[in-house]
Scaffold this motif. Structure first.
Motif, short mmCIF file in Angstrom:
data_model
loop_
_atom_site.label_atom_id
_atom_site.label_comp_id
_atom_site.label_asym_id
_atom_site.label_seq_id
_atom_site.Cartn_x
_atom_site.Cartn_y
_atom_site.Cartn_z
N LEU A 45 6.01 1.93 -1.08
CA LEU A 45 5.52 1.67 0.26
C LEU A 45 4.48 2.71 0.67
CD1 LEU A 45 8.77 0.66 2.19
CD2 LEU A 45 6.84 -0.82 1.59
N LEU A 48 1.40 1.74 -0.77
CA LEU A 48 0.93 0.56 -0.05
C LEU A 48 0.24 0.98 1.25
CD1 LEU A 48 0.76 -2.51 0.43
CD2 LEU A 48 3.06 -2.40 1.39
N TYR A 49 0.83 1.95 1.96
CA TYR A 49 0.22 2.43 3.19
C TYR A 49 -1.16 3.03 2.92
CZ TYR A 49 4.98 2.08 5.10
OH TYR A 49 6.21 1.64 5.49
N ARG A 52 -3.60 0.36 2.29
CA ARG A 52 -3.98 -0.33 3.52
C ARG A 52 -5.06 0.41 4.30
NH1 ARG A 52 -2.83 -5.62 3.33
NH2 ARG A 52 -0.67 -6.01 2.75
N THR A 59 -6.42 5.48 -2.99
CA THR A 59 -5.33 4.92 -3.79
C THR A 59 -5.34 5.53 -5.19
OG1 THR A 59 -5.55 2.84 -2.58
CG2 THR A 59 -4.29 2.78 -4.64
N VAL A 283 -0.90 1.21 -8.99
CA VAL A 283 0.11 0.29 -8.46
C VAL A 283 1.17 0.01 -9.53
CG1 VAL A 283 0.52 -2.04 -7.60
CG2 VAL A 283 -1.46 -0.74 -6.80
N LEU A 350 -0.15 -8.56 -1.78
CA LEU A 350 0.43 -7.50 -0.96
C LEU A 350 -0.42 -6.23 -1.02
CD1 LEU A 350 2.85 -6.54 0.79
CD2 LEU A 350 3.95 -5.84 -1.35
N PHE A 351 -0.89 -5.89 -2.23
CA PHE A 351 -1.66 -4.65 -2.40
C PHE A 351 -3.16 -4.88 -2.25
CE2 PHE A 351 2.33 -3.36 -4.25
CZ PHE A 351 2.43 -2.04 -3.85
#
Length: 463
Positions: A45, A48-49, A52, A59, A283, A350-351
């Motif tokens: 997560l 993921l944040y 985002r 990343t 990821v 999602l990513f």
């Protein structure tokens, strides 16, 4: 650190020398999985944040920082395994006071080792990041993350050491609570610091520090406050115990340094295909422990069970433990593999991945199950060697997989089929070393049984 009082009723006897070995394996692995999966999920997560925030460079930077940080974490894992191996064997032999003393000495040595590693790494973060493929655009953010997070390795060393003690005595629930505490802290603080206070990468790093402090406190509360299984450390005893502890810990640490080397090499290969591929690989790196964290927990579960039964001379139960653990490995990987196959598209969305990053994640979902089944077998073998007095065998196998089983095959796969080929190449080494590792684990139990029989005959009175 320790409790000077002698252990009372809370000091647990050996729990694994009776009862169903399959039940012990499942209970220890399940509780370990809950804690590990919780921390791995919130780590995912966290990434993921960061994703985002809309900057692939950030990343990738967190991905590179994680790889560097894994080297320090591997030292802590090695020391945790040494604590569990020595304490579980002493408990199996009924030597509770010896177990308490070894726990205290090993914890002191773990903190010292974490401090030395952190002190050596901090001045060289930029060259280390460049060595594994980080470009000039990613190094500053990754370096900032590490300067904040890396010193907390000392707190993590304590937390993992206490967790090793708890699992050695069979208190799976409190051992699980150590990692659950860190996961809970991360779940709350990450979005607050990253988004609420606009701290971005720095916020993610601060969360790591607070989570590791929570690790240490909860571990202390269980191992010392409840079970009183850690004596008050004394310098003379630490120095006296350093020899036997380091004989287990150093090869174990060496074993645990092999996977980060393999990950660093793979990251270096992936970096040749551009930032998008690096982001996709970041990821995958975070998804692996979430998907297959049960295998890490399973190998951690096997160690104390084998250690206690070795101390009690129950070689039949040791073989049964290995068979049961291999069965659970197969069933677990089959379930996870199916879930990954079904979740390929949702995970990509999602990513927010596309292009090369999306292709790499999709390929991992297709092939990851096969690769990690054999990795799981190798984990079981290594857990056996580390807890049964053959840690150099674990080192040889892990380094064999990290070098011969990863580097040439990943390089050749990348040359022939791009990033997906590099990932597939790592599976070849996993298959070979996984089968060999489990076979050697069974052979090791036989060696110990014959040695025990020979010692018994030598000590028997002659007519």
């Amino acid at each position: 650190m320790g409790d000077p009082r002698p252990p009372g009723t809370d000091a647990a006897p050996a729990r694994f020398v009776t009862g169903s070995t399959l039940r012990h394996v499942v209970v220890m692995a399940a509780t370990g999985s809950v804690g590990l999966m919780a921390i791995f999920v919130v780590d995912l997560l966290s990434l993921l944040y960061i994703a985002r925030l809309g900057d692939p460079v950030l990343t990738a930077a967190v991905g590179f920082a994680t790889i560097v940080q894994i080297f320090a974490v591997s030292i802590n894992i090695g020391m945790m395994i040494a604590v569990g191996a020595l304490v579980s064997r002493a408990l199996g032999a009924g030597e509770i006071e010896q177990a308490r003393r070894l726990a205290a000495s090993a914890l002191v040595l773990a903190v010292v080792a974490a401090g030395l590693v952190t002190g050596l790494m901090l001045p060289f973060l930029a060259p280390l990041l460049r060595l594994i493929g980080a470009g000039p655009e990613t190094v500053p953010a990754a370096r900032t993350f590490l300067w904040i997070a890396l010193p907390s390795s000392l707190a993590m060393a304590l937390g993992m050491g206490f967790s090793g003690v708890l699992r050695a005595i069979g208190d799976a629930r409190r051992g699980m609570n150590v990692t659950l505490a860190g996961a809970a802290v991360t779940a709350v603080l990450d979005p607050l610091l990253i988004f609420g206070l606009n701290l971005g990468v720095e916020g993610a790093a601060i969360t790591v520090v607070v989570a590791r402090l929570a690790f240490a406190w909860v571990g202390y509360s269980g191992a010392v406050g409840v079970h009183r299984m850690v004596a008050r450390p004394r310098l003379a005893e630490v120095l006296s115990d350093a020899g036997p502890i380091l004989r287990v810990a150093l090869p174990t640490v060496l074993t645990n340094l092999a996977p980060p080397v393999a990950s660093a090499f793979l990251a270096h290969v992936m970096a040749g295909f551009g930032t998008a591929t690096v982001a996709g690989n970041a990821v995958v790196d975070r998804l692996v422990p979430v998907a297959f964290g049960g295998l890490f927990a399973l190998s951690g579960a096997v160690g104390p069970i084998l250690g206690q039964n070795w101390g009690a001379g129950r070689f039949d139960r040791m073989r049964a433990t290995l068979r049961d653990a291999a069965l659970v490995t197969g069933l677990y990987v089959a379930a996870v593999w199916l879930a990954l196959l079904l979740a390929r598209a949702p995970l990509t969305a999602l990513f927010g991945l596309d292009g090369a990053a999306a292709d790499l994640l999709a390929f991992f979902c297709l092939a990851g199950g096969a690769i990690w089944f054999f990795n799981g077998l190798l984990f079981l073998g290594n857990a056996s060697f580390n807890n049964l007095g053959f840690p150099l065998t674990a080192s040889a196998l892990n380094w064999g997989r990290a070098t011969l089983g990863t580097m040439p095959t990943a390089w050749l796969g990348a040359h022939l089929a791009g990033p997906e080929g590099a990932l597939a190449g790592t599976g070849i080494g996993s298959a070979l070393f996984g089968v060999v590792g489990l076979a050697l684990a069974f052979r090791t139990v036989g060696v110990l049984e014959r040695r025990d029989g020979a010692n018994g005959e030598a000590q028997a009175p002659r007519a």
